[in-house]
Design an enzyme around this catalytic site. Sequence first.
Site, PDB file in Angstrom:
ATOM      1  CG  ASP A   9      -2.160   0.823   1.056  1.00  0.00           C
ATOM      2  OD1 ASP A   9      -3.244   0.225   0.992  1.00  0.00           O
ATOM      3  OD2 ASP A   9      -2.055   2.071   0.976  1.00  0.00           O
ATOM      4  CG  ASP A  33       3.615   5.569  -6.514  1.00  0.00           C
ATOM      5  OD1 ASP A  33       2.577   5.269  -7.168  1.00  0.00           O
ATOM      6  OD2 ASP A  33       4.186   6.655  -6.629  1.00  0.00           O
ATOM      7  CG  ASN A  77      -8.246  -4.095  -3.289  1.00  0.00           C
ATOM      8  OD1 ASN A  77      -9.435  -4.150  -3.539  1.00  0.00           O
ATOM      9  ND2 ASN A  77      -7.761  -3.308  -2.337  1.00  0.00           N
ATOM     10  CE  LYS A 108     -11.460  -0.854 -10.326  1.00  0.00           C
ATOM     11  NZ  LYS A 108     -10.478  -1.754  -9.700  1.00  0.00           N
ATOM     12  CE1 TYR A 146     -12.914   2.379  -9.174  1.00  0.00           C
ATOM     13  CE2 TYR A 146     -15.154   1.895  -9.891  1.00  0.00           C
ATOM     14  CZ  TYR A 146     -14.039   1.572  -9.146  1.00  0.00           C
ATOM     15  OH  TYR A 146     -14.036   0.438  -8.362  1.00  0.00           O
TER      16      TYR A 146
END
Length: 190
Positions: A42, A68, A95, A166, A162
């Site tokens: 993360d 990153d 994720n 995706k 977004y």
Amino acid sequence: MNVNSLFDLSNEVAIVTGAAGGLGFEIARYLSSAGATVVIADLNIDGAQEAAKQLESVGARALAIQLDQGEEASVIAMVNTVRNTFGRIDMLVNNAAMQHREPLTTTSAELWDRFNRINLRGPFLCLREVAKTMIDNGVKGRIVNISSMASLVAMNPGLTPYGVGKSGINALTRGAALEFGGSGIRVNAV
């Protein structure tokens, strides 16, 4: 029947991006409950370390790494650290993502590029580097890309960037599944 009894991930190493909290942490917690050693990757290193401590407090094996994911050198360093620490990578859960509502008319080119850097470039880099390691080590691993219904339908105004990212994840998944299937690497999107 306990769902964890259906599969055992003991002796396997799983990387979960964006796992300092939220869905990523829940995925990491579930994988660790099945016996996997979990790498909490993360950008928020303090959150990643806290998440790793939480997992370790219940007997899980966890490692926090600052990542990153839009930065190629950061992804390569993360994969090298995991490989050097554990000797293998069996699973990647892509994720980490950015979600921000912004009408297209006010979405700057810089914001568009940031969405694509985090939501598409990052998962590509992680997938590429982990797949190379799996292939080099002869690991028949698993890569899971987290997608969204926003990749299929316009969900809400302001979520277009977004959804575009995706949608790209879905295409990346299909292409990678075809490309890596012969090496025994399963690539899916959820």
